[in-house]
Design a protein around this motif. Structure first.
Motif, short mmCIF file in Angstrom:
data_model
loop_
_atom_site.label_atom_id
_atom_site.label_comp_id
_atom_site.label_asym_id
_atom_site.label_seq_id
_atom_site.Cartn_x
_atom_site.Cartn_y
_atom_site.Cartn_z
N THR A 106 61.28 111.74 47.94
CA THR A 106 60.10 111.56 47.09
C THR A 106 59.14 110.62 47.80
O THR A 106 59.40 110.18 48.92
N THR A 107 58.05 110.30 47.15
CA THR A 107 57.08 109.35 47.70
C THR A 107 57.21 108.03 46.96
O THR A 107 57.74 107.99 45.83
N PRO A 108 56.76 106.93 47.54
CA PRO A 108 56.85 105.65 46.84
C PRO A 108 56.14 105.65 45.49
O PRO A 108 56.66 105.11 44.51
N MET A 109 54.95 106.25 45.41
CA MET A 109 54.21 106.25 44.16
C MET A 109 54.85 107.17 43.12
O MET A 109 54.80 106.90 41.91
N ALA A 110 55.47 108.27 43.57
CA ALA A 110 56.20 109.13 42.63
C ALA A 110 57.42 108.40 42.10
O ALA A 110 57.78 108.53 40.91
N TYR A 111 58.07 107.62 42.95
CA TYR A 111 59.22 106.83 42.49
C TYR A 111 58.77 105.79 41.46
O TYR A 111 59.40 105.62 40.41
N LEU A 112 57.66 105.11 41.74
CA LEU A 112 57.12 104.13 40.80
C LEU A 112 56.78 104.81 39.47
O LEU A 112 57.05 104.24 38.39
N ARG A 113 56.22 106.00 39.53
CA ARG A 113 55.89 106.73 38.30
C ARG A 113 57.14 107.04 37.49
O ARG A 113 57.14 106.93 36.26
N SER A 114 58.23 107.40 38.16
CA SER A 114 59.47 107.70 37.45
C SER A 114 60.04 106.44 36.79
O SER A 114 60.60 106.50 35.69
N VAL A 115 59.89 105.30 37.45
CA VAL A 115 60.33 104.03 36.87
C VAL A 115 59.51 103.72 35.63
O VAL A 115 60.04 103.32 34.59
N ARG A 116 58.20 103.92 35.72
CA ARG A 116 57.33 103.67 34.57
C ARG A 116 57.65 104.61 33.42
O ARG A 116 57.63 104.21 32.25
N LEU A 117 57.94 105.87 33.74
CA LEU A 117 58.31 106.83 32.70
C LEU A 117 59.59 106.39 32.00
O LEU A 117 59.72 106.51 30.77
N ALA A 118 60.55 105.90 32.76
CA ALA A 118 61.82 105.45 32.17
C ALA A 118 61.58 104.26 31.23
O ALA A 118 62.18 104.18 30.14
N HIS A 119 60.71 103.35 31.62
CA HIS A 119 60.39 102.21 30.75
C HIS A 119 59.68 102.69 29.49
O HIS A 119 59.95 102.20 28.38
N ALA A 120 58.76 103.64 29.64
CA ALA A 120 58.04 104.18 28.48
C ALA A 120 59.02 104.87 27.53
O ALA A 120 58.92 104.73 26.31
N HIS A 121 59.95 105.65 28.10
CA HIS A 121 60.96 106.34 27.29
C HIS A 121 61.80 105.33 26.50
O HIS A 121 62.06 105.51 25.30
N ALA A 122 62.21 104.27 27.17
CA ALA A 122 63.01 103.24 26.49
C ALA A 122 62.21 102.57 25.37
O ALA A 122 62.75 102.30 24.29
N ASP A 123 60.93 102.32 25.61
CA ASP A 123 60.09 101.72 24.57
C ASP A 123 59.94 102.65 23.37
O ASP A 123 60.00 102.20 22.21
N LEU A 124 59.72 103.93 23.62
CA LEU A 124 59.55 104.89 22.53
C LEU A 124 60.83 105.01 21.70
O LEU A 124 60.77 105.10 20.47
N ALA A 125 61.97 105.03 22.37
CA ALA A 125 63.24 105.09 21.64
C ALA A 125 63.45 103.82 20.81
O ALA A 125 63.95 103.89 19.67
N ARG A 126 63.05 102.68 21.34
CA ARG A 126 63.18 101.42 20.61
C ARG A 126 62.27 101.39 19.39
O ARG A 126 62.63 100.88 18.32
N ILE A 127 61.07 101.95 19.54
CA ILE A 127 60.13 102.02 18.42
C ILE A 127 60.72 102.87 17.29
O ILE A 127 60.61 102.53 16.10
N ALA A 128 61.34 104.00 17.67
CA ALA A 128 61.95 104.87 16.66
C ALA A 128 63.07 104.16 15.90
O ALA A 128 63.24 104.34 14.69
N GLU A 129 63.81 103.32 16.61
CA GLU A 129 64.92 102.60 15.98
C GLU A 129 64.44 101.46 15.07
O GLU A 129 65.04 101.19 14.04
N THR A 130 63.38 100.79 15.47
CA THR A 130 62.93 99.60 14.74
C THR A 130 61.86 99.89 13.71
O THR A 130 61.57 99.03 12.86
#
Length: 331
Positions: free
Chosen positions: A266-290
């Motif tokens: 992959t590319t460095p920026m694509a890797y960074l994007r996947s990390v950001r997506l994972a953080h966003a996913h975790a935030d959305l799941a946390r919002i659903a729980e709380t």
């Protein structure tokens, strides 16, 4: 030549929006500049009888500043010492530029630290100036080299208007003087555009490190990969760019790109994007729980996704459902 916008001329730092033009009497302006900047001089050769005075307009101020200037008179101006990098491009009128005693015949002049510049501008002149702090330019060079530079960066003083950097400045002049700059609405977009200017200047304008930047990249190591991925994880919520990751990994930008391609496919920026997506996913799941009232838009912007349609498409591709579905607690 120091930063004119920090000398009480009515232009102050702020968002990337066009500021109203500021006018001043040219004689008062000369006295002010010479008082605060001993190395600067301004001599009036011929005044216009119907002139409205000197005129400045700040087009953009982030880490890089962009503004237009005209004095309403035929002038000779310059500085015996510069502290930053300046690209000077005439918008109208005629002028002559001398840098360290040599004439600059190219349409755009590039001034660097500790250089002497002398300019003469016609009665009807207007120029656009791009100010790049020397520390910012040196950081970009170090990121490209992978090591701290051993001597001061020196560019060829004449910039071809058809070069990548010249084309970028012409685009800015056509958009900025007549409307809002394209990155005005987003600090993240502003950061990336400034990095684009830095990298295009380094890659398209000849300088004393051009040969080194053209050499084969240094070897990639597992330690560099660990430093790069850890930096992406730790700074995913910040407006970082390719050069920032390379600096953290202690390699050049080219080595970083080749290393990610070879070891992570992959590319460095694509890797960074996947990390950001994972953080966003975790935030959305946390919002659903709380049951938090935080929106999908809030989460997307928190992690640097300014185009919401693009964010939704990337999220669906990664997790098989729209982000709103996760936010609302649908499994």
């Amino acid at each position: 030549m120091k930063d004119l916008n920090s000398r009480g001329l009515g232009c102050t730092s702020g968002p990337s929006i066009n500021h109203p033009a500021v006018t001043a009497d040219v004689d008062q302006l000369r006295e002010l500049l010479e008082q605060h900047t001993p190395s600067y001089y301004l001599r009036i050769i011929k005044s216009h009888p119907h002139s409205h005075g000197a005129r400045y307009q700040l087009l953009h101020r982030g880490k890089i500043a962009l503004y237009t200037a005209s004095y309403g008179a035929e002038i000779r101006t310059g500085s015996s010492e510069s502290f930053n990098f300046y690209a000077i491009m005439p918008l109208r009128g005629a002028g002559e530029v001398t840098l360290n005693g040599g004439d600059v015949t190219a349409p755009i002049s590039l001034l660097g630290p500790q250089q002497k510049i002398d300019m003469r501008w016609s009665l009807d002149h207007e120029v656009m100036l791009t100010q790049i702090p020397s520390t910012l330019m040196e950081e970009a060079l170090e990121a490209s080299l992978g090591d701290p530079p051993k001597e001061r960066l020196r560019f060829e003083p004449g910039v071809d208007a058809t070069s990548t950097f010249g084309h970028a400045l012409r685009m800015l002049s056509s958009v900025g003087t007549g409307g809002t700059l394209p990155f005005a609405a987003s600090k993240l977009a502003e950061h990336h555009f400034e990095q684009f200017l830095l990298q295009t200047l380094l890659s398209s304008q000849p300088h004393n490190y051009s040969h080194e930047l053209g050499e084969p990249p240094a070897p990639w190591t597992p330690a560099a990969l660990r430093r790069a991925t850890r930096y992406c994880e730790d700074h995913a919520g910040e407006p970082i760019c390719l050069a920032d990751i390379a600096t953290a990994a202690r390699v050049s930008v080219r080595t970083l790109q080749l290393g990610f391609r070879e070891h992570l496919r992959t590319t460095p920026m694509a890797y960074l994007r996947s990390v950001r997506l994972a953080h966003a996913h975790a935030d959305l799941a946390r919002i659903a729980e709380t049951g938090s009232q935080t929106t999908v838009t809030d989460v997307a912007l928190r992690w640097g996704f300014t185009h919401l349609g693009r964010f939704a498409a990337l999220y669906r591709q990664a997790y098989g459902r729209p982000p709103s579905s996760t936010r609302n607690g649908h499994r």
